[in-house]
Design a protein around this motif. Structure first.
Motif, short mmCIF file in Angstrom:
data_model
loop_
_atom_site.label_atom_id
_atom_site.label_comp_id
_atom_site.label_asym_id
_atom_site.label_seq_id
_atom_site.Cartn_x
_atom_site.Cartn_y
_atom_site.Cartn_z
N ALA A 379 -5.38 -0.90 -2.86
CA ALA A 379 -6.19 0.01 -2.04
C ALA A 379 -6.18 -0.37 -0.57
O ALA A 379 -6.41 0.48 0.29
CB ALA A 379 -7.64 0.01 -2.55
N VAL A 380 -5.88 -1.63 -0.26
CA VAL A 380 -6.00 -2.09 1.12
C VAL A 380 -4.69 -2.62 1.68
O VAL A 380 -4.15 -2.10 2.67
CB VAL A 380 -7.09 -3.20 1.23
CG1 VAL A 380 -7.16 -3.70 2.67
CG2 VAL A 380 -8.42 -2.67 0.78
N VAL A 385 0.38 -1.85 4.95
CA VAL A 385 1.47 -2.74 5.33
C VAL A 385 2.81 -2.05 5.10
O VAL A 385 3.71 -2.09 5.95
CB VAL A 385 1.39 -4.07 4.54
CG1 VAL A 385 2.63 -4.92 4.81
CG2 VAL A 385 0.14 -4.84 4.93
N LEU A 386 2.95 -1.40 3.96
CA LEU A 386 4.19 -0.68 3.66
C LEU A 386 4.46 0.41 4.69
O LEU A 386 5.58 0.55 5.20
CB LEU A 386 4.11 -0.08 2.26
CG LEU A 386 5.29 0.79 1.80
CD1 LEU A 386 6.56 -0.04 1.74
CD2 LEU A 386 5.00 1.42 0.45
N THR A 464 -3.91 -4.96 10.71
CA THR A 464 -3.99 -3.51 10.81
C THR A 464 -4.51 -2.90 9.52
O THR A 464 -5.25 -1.92 9.54
CB THR A 464 -2.60 -2.93 11.16
OG1 THR A 464 -2.20 -3.42 12.44
CG2 THR A 464 -2.63 -1.41 11.21
N ALA A 465 -4.12 -3.50 8.38
CA ALA A 465 -4.63 -3.02 7.10
C ALA A 465 -6.14 -3.15 7.03
O ALA A 465 -6.83 -2.28 6.47
CB ALA A 465 -3.98 -3.82 5.96
N ARG A 531 11.27 -6.62 4.21
CA ARG A 531 10.02 -7.16 4.76
C ARG A 531 8.89 -7.05 3.75
O ARG A 531 8.09 -7.97 3.58
CB ARG A 531 9.66 -6.42 6.04
CG ARG A 531 10.59 -6.72 7.21
CD ARG A 531 10.36 -5.77 8.37
NE ARG A 531 11.09 -6.19 9.55
CZ ARG A 531 11.28 -5.44 10.61
NH1 ARG A 531 10.79 -4.22 10.64
NH2 ARG A 531 11.95 -5.89 11.65
N PHE A 532 8.82 -5.90 3.10
CA PHE A 532 7.71 -5.66 2.18
C PHE A 532 7.83 -6.53 0.93
O PHE A 532 6.82 -6.96 0.37
CB PHE A 532 7.69 -4.18 1.80
CG PHE A 532 6.50 -3.78 0.98
CD1 PHE A 532 5.23 -3.89 1.50
CD2 PHE A 532 6.66 -3.29 -0.30
CE1 PHE A 532 4.12 -3.52 0.76
CE2 PHE A 532 5.56 -2.93 -1.05
CZ PHE A 532 4.29 -3.04 -0.53
N LYS A 533 9.05 -6.79 0.51
CA LYS A 533 9.27 -7.64 -0.66
C LYS A 533 8.68 -9.03 -0.44
O LYS A 533 8.00 -9.59 -1.31
CB LYS A 533 10.77 -7.74 -0.95
CG LYS A 533 11.13 -8.62 -2.13
CD LYS A 533 12.64 -8.61 -2.36
CE LYS A 533 13.37 -9.19 -1.17
NZ LYS A 533 14.84 -9.31 -1.42
#
Length: 679
Positions: A379-380, A385-386, A464-465, A531-533
């Motif tokens: 949820a956060v 981030v993605l 930012t999240a 990056r997300f991984k």
């Protein structure tokens, strides 16, 4: 996964038929070519003590397995900077069968310098003439056959983003590698020739250096060693000095260098550089025809985005659009992930936990981790981030960040920096760690300290999240914008203050002008996933562990004992629940962990409806909470990067500064909100 460079390359060689290294200048499409050929199966590698990374992966060509090494983008292989050193050692130590030199067809002369340098070292080379589509749009036509003849290497036209010519390129590299093996590994001779007097000196030194090649000095030819010694290459100079007969050879090199200096009025190393640039320019002039061509959209965009009159409004609109996209898409993903978890996964997990652990304290603690903890991440952390990583990849690949560097150069000088500093600052909005490493492009420690301090104040994707997830999506977008604006003002004030307090001044801006390009969706997706991984694999275990620890403290009642010492600061000064201070402490591991643990705490204490936190904290409290989390001590990975790059004394000073600043600004914001009737 990180390995040492050599071990990664040697491991790749163990299961590949051939290993090729991709080398080239920055922004020539090298990484796009690597990603198109290999997909997302890359392994990150680095040399011990070095933070500039290379990527290693494999691909298939018919029945062959091809290993690919993506070297850092550099303009030369002189080993004068860390990226040059890593690129060169990736070739010398890794021993690829062929080096694929990627050339930008729109700027051939500049790119040929590095290819000539590779040839001068005696390395087997195949050239990829990339961006031929953009060159045609600019009215540039290249005689590829003539270029191949002049260089003495295969030259394959490619468009990396669309995969055009890549199979032909690999086939040419395989043919070159097979020919090399058939000749017993004999290195190809370079067709590059400089002035007659230079060539005479090089031939004399090469003759004397021949006994050392392959024995004391590996990986280069005798001619390559002669050129390197005349260019005062420290690495090869030390190898020669330690070899039998080496000091005598170096004495001969010194005498030859003096002859060149006497003949041309400049140092031999500088003369060789000038000769190589001249040869690159003459080859480019011979093989390329430039038509008049109309002004391209990319050129108009560059002019508009770098002019202060139009560039500043465009920059403000871009920032607003970025925030709006992040707010809308991130919020949508957050809702979808949360609904899917509540509807499909949470009931099953609850049933399993209670079936295994019953209904006691242990079951309630377990609920904090795999259920509430992961739901909080979905949820956060993950949605925002993605989304931000996707936006950052788009801005990078479009070339817009480069124009921002030129636009902001005058402003950055007020902070003791120059326009190029804006790139690591913007990159810090994705993650502070690579941004701090990126400050190596700055020339002085003063600039690096100032830039690194400002980077840790830039809201990264994790912070930012928190801002978007806790404020913009729950209380109102105005609150989120206010945090970003305050962060921006703090960055400006801190930069001006550091520039005034620290002695010295900024250096000038010397930077290549890269054109705007239409980003490839495939490339952006791959970059976002890489990056997300890392975020998922690093953050999710921390979220689970942190949720379980927090759950244990809550269910056993210890949380109230631990939050007691925090109460004077949290409740008395910041006006926050004391338990919120505990989540801020956990956030040193990762910044978004603060909000995820706060959501987890609210979920367990108030039920599923508490995910919006409004039943747990009032809007002004959420504002202060997000503001403090944004400013104070960066995450532990960033702290480690600061210590490694700047030294622990400077890193500690930056951390103390952020804590004091966060408490001062957070407390001040609380009292201002109260004074205007919002607190």
């Amino acid at each position: 996964m990180a390995l040492s460079c050599c071990s990664a390359v040697h491991e790749l060689r163990g299961h590949a038929d051939f290993v090729f290294a991709l080398a080239g200048n920055p922004n020539v499409g090298k990484s796009s070519m690597f990603n198109t050929l290999t997909g997302t199966g890359a392994v990150t590698a680095n040399y011990p003590g070095k933070t500039v990374e290379i990527n290693v992966a494999s691909t298939r060509l018919a029945e062959l397995t091809i290993g690919l090494v993506d070297l850092p983008g550099t303009y030369a292989l002189g080993a004068v900077s860390e990226d040059q050193w890593v690129a060169r050692q990736g070739i010398l130590d890794g021993g690829p069968d062929v080096v694929i030199a990627i050339l930008d067809a729109t700027n051939l002369a500049r790119n040929l310098y590095m290819l000539l340098q590779l040839q001068d070292m005696g390395l087997p080379v195949v050239a990829a003439l990339n961006l031929v589509d953009e060159a045609r749009k600019k009215g540039i036509e290249t005689d590829v056959a003539r270029l191949s003849m002049l260089l003495g290497v295969p030259v394959i036209p490619t468009v990396a983003t669309r995969g055009e010519g890549l199979e032909t390129l690999l086939s040419a590299a395989v043919s070159a590698a097979r020919a090399l093996r058939a000749d017993g590994g004999a290195r190809p001779g370079s067709r590059a020739r400089y002035g007659q007097d230079i060539e005479q000196v090089v031939a004399e030194i090469a003759h004397r250096a021949q006994p050392l090649v392959g024995v004391a000095v590996p990986a280069v030819t005798a001619r390559g060693l002669a050129l390197l010694l005349l260019e005062n290459d420290q690495q090869f100079g030390e190898l020669v000095r330690a070899a039998a007969g080496g000091p005598e050879l170096l004495a001969r090199v010194g005498q030859a260098a003096e002859r060149i200096k006497a003949a041309h009025g400049e140092e031999a190393a500088l003369r060789l550089i000038r000769e190589r640039h001249g040869l690159a320019g003459s080859i480019a002039d011979e093989v390329q025809v430039r038509g008049s061509g109309r002004e391209l959209l990319s050129q108009r965009l560059w002019r508009l985005t770098t002019s202060p009159v139009t560039g500043i409004p465009i920059l403000l609109l871009t920032l607003a659009a970025t925030f709006a996209f992040l707010f809308v898409v991130g919020n949508l993903l957050s809702q979808l992930f949360g609904m899917a978890w509540q509807a499909g996964v949470s009931p099953v997990l609850q049933w399993v936990i209670h079936a295994v652990a019953g209904n006691g304290v242990v079951a309630r603690i377990l609920t904090w981790g795999p259920d509430a903890g992961i739901q909080a991440a979905l949820a956060v952390g993950i949605p925002y981030v993605l989304t931000f990583y996707f936006l950052l990849a788009f801005l990078e690949d479009s070339g817009y960040l480069n124009s921002v560097a030129f636009l902001t150069d005058r402003l950055m000088h007020k902070f003791g920096l120059h326009g190029r500093s804006i790139i690591p600052l913007v990159a810090g909005a994705g993650c502070n760690v690579p941004a701090i490493i990126g400050t190596r492009v700055l020339t002085t420690m003063r600039e690096r300290v100032i830039a690194s301090t400002l980077i840790v104040l830039v809201p990264c994707s994790a912070r930012t999240a928190v801002i978007v997830g806790a404020l913009a999506s729950l209380v109102g977008w105005q609150w989120g914008v206010a945090v970003f604006l305050l962060s921006g003002l703090l960055i400006l004030a801190s930069g001006a203050g550091l520039n005034a307090l620290m002695p010295g001044q900024s250096s000038g801006l010397v930077m290549e002008m890269f054109p705007f390009r239409m980003p490839s969706l495939r490339t952006i997706t791959i970059k976002t996933w890489f990056r997300f991984k890392d975020f998922i694999f690093f953050a999710l275990p921390i979220v689970l562990a942190g949720s379980l620890v927090l759950g244990t403290l809550y269910e056993t009642g210890w949380i109230w004992k631990l939050t007691g010492p925090l109460a004077p600061v949290m409740e008395g000064w910041l006006g926050l629940p004391a338990v919120a201070g505990l989540t801020l402490i956990f956030a040193v591991l990762r910044k978004e962990l603060a909000l995820q643990l706060l959501v987890t705490l609210a979920l367990v204490r108030y039920g599923p409806r508490a995910t919006n936190l409004l039943s747990f904290m009032a809007p002004p409290q959420l504002f202060v909470y997000a503001l403090v989390n944004t400013i104070y001590i960066p995450c532990i990975a960033t702290i480690a990067a600061l210590g490694r790059e700047l030294g622990w004394k400077r890193a500690t000073a930056i951390m103390v500064f952020t804590v004091v600043l966060a408490l001062a600004v957070g407390g001040g914001a609380r009292f201002v909100l109260h004074a205007v009737g919002l607190g």
